[in-house]
Design an enzyme around this catalytic site. Structure first.
Site, PDB file in Angstrom:
ATOM      1  N   GLN A 138       4.619  -6.441   8.723  1.00 14.96           N
ATOM      2  CA  GLN A 138       3.944  -6.951   7.517  1.00 14.96           C
ATOM      3  C   GLN A 138       4.849  -6.996   6.295  1.00 14.96           C
ATOM      4  O   GLN A 138       4.724  -7.878   5.454  1.00 14.96           O
ATOM      5  CB  GLN A 138       2.759  -6.054   7.184  1.00 14.96           C
ATOM      6  N   CYS A 195       0.821  -1.215   0.000  1.00 18.54           N
ATOM      7  CA  CYS A 195       0.000   0.000   0.000  1.00 18.54           C
ATOM      8  C   CYS A 195       0.858   1.270   0.000  1.00 18.54           C
ATOM      9  O   CYS A 195       0.388   2.344  -0.337  1.00 18.54           O
ATOM     10  CB  CYS A 195      -0.971  -0.015   1.167  1.00 18.54           C
ATOM     11  N   ASN A 196       2.120   1.130   0.370  1.00 15.43           N
ATOM     12  CA  ASN A 196       2.974   2.312   0.448  1.00 15.43           C
ATOM     13  C   ASN A 196       4.046   2.393  -0.628  1.00 15.43           C
ATOM     14  O   ASN A 196       4.734   3.395  -0.725  1.00 15.43           O
ATOM     15  CB  ASN A 196       3.674   2.372   1.812  1.00 15.43           C
ATOM     16  N   ARG A 197       4.245   1.331  -1.374  1.00 18.85           N
ATOM     17  CA  ARG A 197       5.320   1.355  -2.379  1.00 18.85           C
ATOM     18  C   ARG A 197       5.041   0.421  -3.546  1.00 18.85           C
ATOM     19  O   ARG A 197       4.341  -0.586  -3.397  1.00 18.85           O
ATOM     20  CB  ARG A 197       6.665   1.003  -1.742  1.00 18.85           C
ATOM     21  N   GLU A 207       7.500  -2.205  11.448  1.00 22.68           N
ATOM     22  CA  GLU A 207       6.243  -2.956  11.250  1.00 22.68           C
ATOM     23  C   GLU A 207       6.571  -4.334  10.658  1.00 22.68           C
ATOM     24  O   GLU A 207       7.571  -4.489   9.958  1.00 22.68           O
ATOM     25  CB  GLU A 207       5.257  -2.165  10.374  1.00 22.68           C
ATOM     26  N   GLY A 242     -19.395   5.432  24.894  1.00 26.64           N
ATOM     27  CA  GLY A 242     -19.285   6.325  23.736  1.00 26.64           C
ATOM     28  C   GLY A 242     -18.985   5.479  22.513  1.00 26.64           C
ATOM     29  O   GLY A 242     -18.546   4.337  22.638  1.00 26.64           O
ATOM     30  N   GLY A 268     -16.922   6.385  19.813  1.00 19.66           N
ATOM     31  CA  GLY A 268     -15.842   7.023  19.045  1.00 19.66           C
ATOM     32  C   GLY A 268     -15.044   6.013  18.225  1.00 19.66           C
ATOM     33  O   GLY A 268     -15.021   4.825  18.541  1.00 19.66           O
ATOM     34  N   GLU A 269     -14.365   6.537  17.167  1.00 15.89           N
ATOM     35  CA  GLU A 269     -13.599   5.666  16.270  1.00 15.89           C
ATOM     36  C   GLU A 269     -12.416   5.003  16.973  1.00 15.89           C
ATOM     37  O   GLU A 269     -12.120   3.834  16.770  1.00 15.89           O
ATOM     38  CB  GLU A 269     -13.065   6.500  15.105  1.00 15.89           C
TER      39      GLU A 269
END
Lengths: 419, 276
Positions: free
Chosen positions: A115, A49-51, A113, A188, A190-191
């Site tokens: 992955q 997803c980044n490269r 990371e 709550g 919230g995300e």
């Protein structure tokens, strides 16, 4: 020569990365088409997803790099100007270093990371399945896996969490050990609370109850977790059952007070309680922190842990870079040794040709010898040739990792007229 | 080679291995590497095996538990603490607990090494299977209390670290609060009935051989006091629901009290248990 052409989160916006990603995905037999480009030998395509990166073994650097870059840019529908600003290129040792750093997660958006190594391995597996790699790329990829493994085991780069939700999970594990069967109460909808809840569930937590001012909104979130939705009126009862409480309402006052916790303390039978308050202004009264068996962390406390962990990763990255350098040196040595192999093979072939020609000439008088004597002459000639070649072959192998190896290879080729 | 020589060699090997495992555990705490603690657990397990064989030889040589020597008595203390700790390892995998418990094991081994190998512990009039059962069960029960206190001490440290809102290296090395509380619970749950059985065996023996006067012996009074403290602790845990920090704190305090009472009785009073 090894070359690497690519773009990542530092050089290209997500819009550009999306276009290239889609373009490459649409290509049928992408690796085959890349391999068929003029001057390209072995090839590997890494896409995360980044490269998006293409690693290739090429004969002529400039021409091959241009071909690869144009191919990828055209696939993604980029203009020449766009392509010029977002692509980076590495060749030789630089390319080796880059792929080792990528596999070791030193070039990732979140350093350390876990992955990326799996994604690099998948890319290699695909290339291998399509016969797109050869001796050089195979060795390069295996060395990159080794470098990544060493970085993972010899440094603490991937040990401590660097996101607030993962830090909360780690804290929960330090309090409860296993999270199996633990009950979560989300106050709550919230995300951030949802994300933390998800991480806790994936680590074994059992049930989720969502308490919210509006029951309908609580119901929506509870549905995601297959949990229960309650209104804030039922908070006391749900606090008695809960092991982990995550609060993220927008309320101006405290939702959970120290008095409330004192009131239910006896009913909870002194069980450990982990309170995560990610709301601003805070939902849980700070005085709760001083209560026995209650552990309260607000967003700043969690962020402090994350910041500290990021600093630890940065320190570990220095060690990791050293490991990468060691592995790059090892790979480059092997590659230099490989350069002298064709010369050694040519030298041996030439010697064998000469022996064969001279033996053919001597075939006339050799037939007068008996079979045993003919074998002795054969052995003698081969032995002389091997001894004469031993010294130059050894020097070629020994000096191949040295900077002057090319001169020696050239000298041997000229002396023995190998070209 | 005679059986006694072999017994001494086994004791010496167990002693060296105990020293190595204690050093390993303490080093693991210092450098904060759990791998070192894991290696130390293996070393301690080996030491335990040697000590077991050593004690079996001792039992064979002395023709039973009742005639054990002073060295063997202290070895038995080290053995029972090790046994309790290693058994817990199968259940909880809390290696770093060893850093707290291994110094106790090593201290018992040092004390054992300082004793004359041939000296018999119990005077002839006290040698009976009841006193042997009394000694064995009491030692095992108190070993479990040592473990409960060590887990309590670790709980207090981990609690302090988590309350200070820092996830330090030390906090990562120490087991979770829940695991430590569980160890404390298991040790109390098993330690109390075992100690009770030991006390009962001692009482029966005393009643039959001494008949009167033994109830006022300072050592016995303190033992009863300890028994009541741990009994109360267990009651509070099971019936009232004490757990976590309070339980850790009280079990540590109870153990300190037990040690102080043992020390004061041993050095300040004349008691029927003067042979220990």
């Amino acid at each position: 020569m090894i070359v690497l052409v690519g773009l990542n989160h530092k050089t290209a916006s997500i819009a550009v990365r999306e276009k290239i990603f889609a373009g490459c995905e649409e290509q049928k037999d992408l690796l085959g088409r890349l391999k068929s480009l003029d001057g390209v030998g072995e090839v590997l395509h890494l896409s995360t997803c980044n490269r998006i990166e293409i690693i290739a073994i090429v004969e002529e650097h400039d021409k091959a790099v241009k071909n690869i870059r144009d191919f990828v840019a055209v696939s993604g529908g980029l203009t020449e100007a766009q392509a010029a600003s977002c692509f980076y290129e590495y060749c030789g040792e630089e390319a080796v270093r880059h792929i080792f750093r990528v596999a070791s997660s030193l070039d990732s958006m979140v350093m350390g990371e876990t992955q990326i190594l799996g994604q690099v391995k998948d890319a290699y597996r695909q290339a291998l399945a399509q016969y797109a790699t050869g001796v050089v790329l195979n060795r390069l990829m295996h060395c990159s896996f080794r470098a990544a493994k060493r970085v993972r085991t010899e440094t603490a780069i991937a040990v401590n969490p660097v996101s607030v939700s993962y830090a909360a999970v780690e804290l929960a594990k330090k309090i409860f050990g296993s999270l199996d069967g633990k009950k979560i109460l989300l106050i709550g909808a919230g995300e951030m609370a949802e994300l933390t809840g998800m991480h806790l569930i994936s680590n074994g937590a059992q049930s989720v109850t969502v308490a919210n001012r509006t029951l309908a909104q609580a119901g929506l979130l509870a549905e995601k977790f297959h949990g229960e939705a309650v209104s804030l009126d039922a908070l006391d009862a749900k606090l008695i059952e809960a092991d982990i409480v995550i609060s993220s309402t927008g309320a101006p006052d405290f939702i959970v007070t120290a008095d409330m916790l004192k009131r239910i303390h006896h009913q909870r039978k002194n069980r450990l309680l982990f309170l995560i308050d990610i709301a601003v202004p805070r939902d849980i009264e700070p005085a709760a922190s001083s209560m026995e068996n209650v552990y309260l962390y607000n967003i700043d406390d969690l962020q402090d842990i994350v910041d500290e962990n990021i600093n630890v990763r940065k320190k570990e990255a220095i060690k990791a870079e050293m490991i990468v350098e060691e592995e790059v040196a090892r790979y480059v040595n092997w590659q230099k040794e490989l350069e002298s192999v064709p010369t050694i093979v040519s030298l041996r072939n030439k010697a064998e040709e000469i022996v064969r020609a001279e033996m053919d000439k001597a075939a006339g008088w050799m037939q007068n010898l008996n079979k045993e004597d003919q074998e002795k002459v054969d052995n003698l000639v081969n032995s002389i040739v091997n001894k004469v070649l031993h010294a130059p072959v050894s020097v070629l192998k020994e000096e191949s990792s040295d900077i002057s190896s090319r001169d020696i290879v050239d000298a041997v080729r000229r002396l023995f007229r190998l070209d | 080679m005679t059986l006694i020589n072999l017994e001494n060699i086994l004791f010496n090997i167990a002693f060296i291995l105990c020293a190595a495992s204690t050093a390993g555990y303490l080093l693991s705490l210092l450098v904060k590497k759990i791998k070192l603690a894991k290696i130390s657990t293996w070393i301690l397990s080996t030491a335990f095996c040697f000590l077991t064989v050593n004690l079996l030889f001792a039992v064979v040589n002395s023709c039973g538990l009742a005639n054990l020597g002073s060295r063997h008595f202290l070895s038995l203390c080290a053995w029972s603490v090790s046994a309790a700790y290693l058994a817990l390892q199968f259940k909880t995998k809390t290696r770093s607990l060893g850093a707290f418990i291994s110094p106790f094991i090593f201290l018992f081994m040092i004390a054992a090494a300082g004793q004359d190998a041939g000296k018999t512990l119990l005077p002839e009039n006290l040698q009976s299977w009841l006193t042997a059962a009394h000694m064995f069960l009491t030692i095992t029960g108190e070993s479990l209390f040592i473990l409960a206190s060590c887990a309590g001490a670790m709980f207090i440290i981990q609690n302090g670290l988590l309350k200070s809102k820092k996830l330090s290296k030390m906090s990562r090395l120490l087991p979770s609060l829940n695991d430590l509380d569980r160890i404390n619970h298991i040790c109390l749950l098993w330690g109390f009935p075992v100690l009770s059985a030991g006390v009962l065996a001692g009482m029966i023996f005393a009643e039959f051989s001494w008949q009167a006067g033994w109830l006022t012996d300072p050592k016995i009074i303190w033992t009863f006091a300890g028994w009541i403290i741990y009994g109360t602790l267990l009651h509070q845990r099971l019936a009232i629901g004490w757990r976590g920090y309070r339980m850790a704190l009280v079990s540590c305090a109870a153990f300190v009290l037990l040690l102080l009472s043992y020390g004061s009785v041993r050095f300040c009073f004349s008691t029927l248990h003067n042979f220990i």
